[in-house]
Structure formats: C-alpha cells, structure tokens
Write an enzyme that holds these catalytic residues in place. Structure first.
Site, PDB file in Angstrom:
ATOM      1  N   GLY A   1       1.197  -1.673   0.118  1.00  0.00           N
ATOM      2  CA  GLY A   1       0.071   0.452  -0.603  1.00  0.00           C
ATOM      3  C   GLY A   1       1.022   1.099  -0.188  1.00  0.00           C
ATOM      4  O   GLY A   1       2.069   1.839  -0.926  1.00  0.00           O
TER       5      GLY A   1
ATOM      6  N   SER B   1       6.809  -4.056  -2.147  1.00  0.00           N
ATOM      7  CA  SER B   1       6.398  -2.985  -2.689  1.00  0.00           C
ATOM      8  C   SER B   1       6.682  -2.432  -1.266  1.00  0.00           C
ATOM      9  O   SER B   1       7.073  -1.867  -1.015  1.00  0.00           O
ATOM     10  CB  SER B   1       4.892  -3.081  -3.041  1.00  0.00           C
ATOM     11  OG  SER B   1       4.708  -2.142  -3.394  1.00  0.00           O
ATOM     12  N   TRP B   2       5.734  -1.425  -0.810  1.00  0.00           N
ATOM     13  CA  TRP B   2       4.976  -0.901   0.325  1.00  0.00           C
ATOM     14  C   TRP B   2       5.875  -1.234   1.386  1.00  0.00           C
ATOM     15  O   TRP B   2       6.171  -0.687   2.266  1.00  0.00           O
ATOM     16  CB  TRP B   2       4.161  -0.098   0.540  1.00  0.00           C
ATOM     17  CG  TRP B   2       3.663   0.051   2.091  1.00  0.00           C
ATOM     18  CD1 TRP B   2       3.426  -0.538   2.877  1.00  0.00           C
ATOM     19  CD2 TRP B   2       4.388   1.537   2.709  1.00  0.00           C
ATOM     20  NE1 TRP B   2       3.293   0.541   4.371  1.00  0.00           N
ATOM     21  CE2 TRP B   2       4.036   1.741   4.170  1.00  0.00           C
ATOM     22  CE3 TRP B   2       5.238   1.700   2.604  1.00  0.00           C
ATOM     23  CZ2 TRP B   2       4.284   2.655   5.299  1.00  0.00           C
ATOM     24  CZ3 TRP B   2       6.005   2.890   3.412  1.00  0.00           C
ATOM     25  CH2 TRP B   2       5.148   3.421   4.671  1.00  0.00           C
TER      26      TRP B   2
ATOM     27  N   ASP C   1       8.288  -4.684 -13.925  1.00  0.00           N
ATOM     28  CA  ASP C   1       7.553  -3.809 -12.573  1.00  0.00           C
ATOM     29  C   ASP C   1       7.524  -2.488 -13.031  1.00  0.00           C
ATOM     30  O   ASP C   1       8.183  -1.581 -13.149  1.00  0.00           O
ATOM     31  CB  ASP C   1       8.317  -3.995 -11.960  1.00  0.00           C
ATOM     32  CG  ASP C   1       7.448  -3.981 -10.713  1.00  0.00           C
ATOM     33  OD1 ASP C   1       7.080  -2.921 -10.763  1.00  0.00           O
ATOM     34  OD2 ASP C   1       7.563  -4.112  -8.845  1.00  0.00           O
TER      35      ASP C   1
ATOM     36  N   HIS D   1       5.131  -6.197 -11.241  1.00  0.00           N
ATOM     37  CA  HIS D   1       4.849  -6.120  -9.584  1.00  0.00           C
ATOM     38  C   HIS D   1       4.160  -7.419  -8.544  1.00  0.00           C
ATOM     39  O   HIS D   1       4.209  -6.924  -7.537  1.00  0.00           O
ATOM     40  CB  HIS D   1       4.325  -4.649  -9.229  1.00  0.00           C
ATOM     41  CG  HIS D   1       4.628  -3.828  -8.258  1.00  0.00           C
ATOM     42  ND1 HIS D   1       5.481  -3.787  -7.718  1.00  0.00           N
ATOM     43  CD2 HIS D   1       3.119  -4.155  -7.213  1.00  0.00           C
ATOM     44  CE1 HIS D   1       5.404  -3.107  -7.047  1.00  0.00           C
ATOM     45  NE2 HIS D   1       4.394  -3.251  -6.805  1.00  0.00           N
TER      46      HIS D   1
END
Length: 321
Positions: free
Chosen positions: A51, A118-119, A275, A303
């Site tokens: 996120g 990711s986050w 990605d 991704h």
C-alpha cells in the site's frame, strides 16, 4: 505443490485457517488486527502488506509451508480489519514500526522473518533498521525506497508512458492546473472535508490507477477488487497520506544510507524485470548497498506477488529460509 519438473513453477500452499485472531490495542485509539496460522511452534514470519493501506487477505497465508512456519498477518493502521477504518490520525511510518514491535512483544517472539513487497518492502527494511536484533531474515519483493524519483515515476512521468489510457483517466479527474502534482491534488480530495461527497469517487480512481498497472498481463479481477468501496477508501486515503508526506522519513535516501545496519541479516530480494510500479533500478541499488543480499530479477514478471514466476521465487525463498 508441483515439483515434478525443474521447469514447473511452484504454486501456493493449500488454503488454511487461522488458529488465532484478535485485535491488539495500540496508542491513539487504533486497534490492529493480527492473525496466526500454520505451526504454533514454527519459525515466526510476519507478512508485511503493501500500500500503504492495502490490508491482508487469506491467500497471503499460502506463501509459507504451514508445517514450518508460524504465519503472522496484520493489517496496518486504518486498513483491512484494523480500526478505525481509513483513519489518517496518528498514522505514520513511525507508528507502524512501533505497532510491529508491540505485536512481536505481545506474541512473545524473540525474533522473526519479515516478508514484504512494495510498500511492505519499505516498512520491513525500516523496521529491520530500527530493530536489527529482532530480525532473523528478510524476503523482499518489488522494492520501493520511498524516494522522490520513485513517486515521480509512478505519479508524473514513467508508468504513464506504459499505460497511457489508464493514466489519462487518472489524471483527467483533477483540473488541469493541478495536474503537475497529482499526489497533492488527490490527497486534498481524499482528506479535506470540503470534498467529502466526492471522496469515494477519487478513492476508486486512485486505487484503479495502481490496479491497472500492477500485473504484466491485465487482471480484471484485481481491477474489480480495487474499486470495492471499503478497500478503495482505506487504500487511497492512507496511500496518498503517506506519499504526500514522503513516507514520514527524515532523509531522502534514508533506507540506502542505513543499509549497513542490516549487515549479516540474510536477505533475499525478488524483483520483476517489467515492474512498472517499482522499476528494478531500486532493487539493484538496494542490492549494491547490501552486498550480502541475494538479488533475483525475474525475467517475465511485473509488480504483483501473484505473477506466476514471482510467486514461484517467493515460495522457493520461504522454503529455503
């Protein structure tokens, strides 16, 4: 699991149910949803979702051998089953790191493996730099280092050139005079009471932009989920809040500059070659700053953690940890 051929891709472990689920009360009125599945006496692994604001889902338990791991999922402040929903109050990176440490203490875990993409890779790295003695290993995917250049790539000039039709829809939602800073424009509309009536519409557009570019091949199911009102409101508000505030980091290159604090912690970095949200350059730079880390650039992948080839590499990594 398929293992009949060296060429066969590993698939997720079978679905499992949690053996424990509860809310951990933290400061400032937040309650954090935490669940455990797998082996109670297994290797503790914390799934750190993306996120910010993405929340967890049952399928994420399935990256881990349930006979080997004590699998811990938690929803970060304001998203998933955590409460209050979509809240931006007292919701910063420092709060999330503190929540993770409180969860570790509440579960009587000495140290744990962190698994984040990711986050989730950003937050895992920041937690590990704050608490290296509590981190037994890192499995990271789709590296995001919360730098200006990375946000510019996704919200100004980069991904927009690969997905121009989705970009045009995302950009056209705000007046032309504000299109030079879409993070600020959307953040205002997602947080300012003046735009409360339009908030959900902007939340859906923010969420859909990311869902439109998250996989190498279009994923209609992912895009449909992205505009679910409950998911989109938390995801968009929290993500815009963090990005507008540059992740609440003290320094632009904080993660790379502090990478030396992780020396000796076994680390695997898995990155999709194509990605379009978090390009491979960040994974490459992180690996240069952590020469003890293993970097795997997956040739045909975007991704998402559920790209078949990335899913394969992630499961291989958890099996080997």
């Amino acid at each position: 699991m398929r293992a009949d051929s060296k060429l066969a891709l590993r698939t997720l472990y079978p679905p499992i149910q949690p053996y424990a689920a509860d809310w951990v009360t933290v400061e400032n009125g937040h309650r954090i949803y935490v669940e455990q599945s797998g082996a109670p006496d297994g290797i503790p692994v914390l799934f750190v979702h993306g996120g910010p604001g993405g929340g967890t889902s049952p399928v994420q338990r399935r990256f881990f051998n349930p006979r080997k791991y004590r699998i811990i999922l938690f929803d970060q402040r304001g998203c998933g089953k955590s409460q209050p929903h979509a809240s931006l109050n007292h919701n910063t990176t420092q709060h999330l790191i503190g929540d993770m440490e409180l969860i570790r203490e509440a579960l009587s875990i000495d140290n744990w493996l962190l698994f984040g993409g990711s986050w989730g890779s950003t937050l895992s790295l920041l937690y590990a730099q704050a608490y290296p003695e509590r981190t037994r290993g890192l499995i990271l995917r789709g590296i995001f280092l919360m730098r200006e250049r990375e946000m510019d790539w996704f919200y100004k000039d980069g991904t927009s050139r690969i997905f121009p039709e989705a970009w045009e829809q995302f950009r056209s939602m705000v007046p032309e005079g504000e299109q030079n800073d879409l993070i600020a424009a959307y953040y205002k509309r997602l947080s300012d009471p003046e735009f409360e009536k339009e908030r959900l519409q902007f939340a859906k557009e923010w969420s859909l932009w990311e869902a439109s570019s998250v996989t190498l091949m279009p994923d209609e199911e992912q895009q449909a989920h992205s505009v679910d009102p409950i998911f989109a409101l938390a995801f968009a508000r929290i993500e815009a809040h963090y990005f507008h505030n540059r992740g609440f980091l003290k320094r632009e290159n904080q993660i790379l500059e502090d990478a030396h604090k992780l020396n000796g912690i076994p680390t695997t970095i898995i990155q999709g070659r194509y990605d379009s949200i978090c390009p491979p350059s960040s994974a490459w730079e992180l690996a240069q700053a952590m020469p003890w880390a293993k970097l795997k650039i997956v040739p045909i992948a975007g991704h998402s953690a559920f790209e078949p080839a990335i899913q394969h590499e992630l499961i291989c990594a958890t099996d080997a940890a």
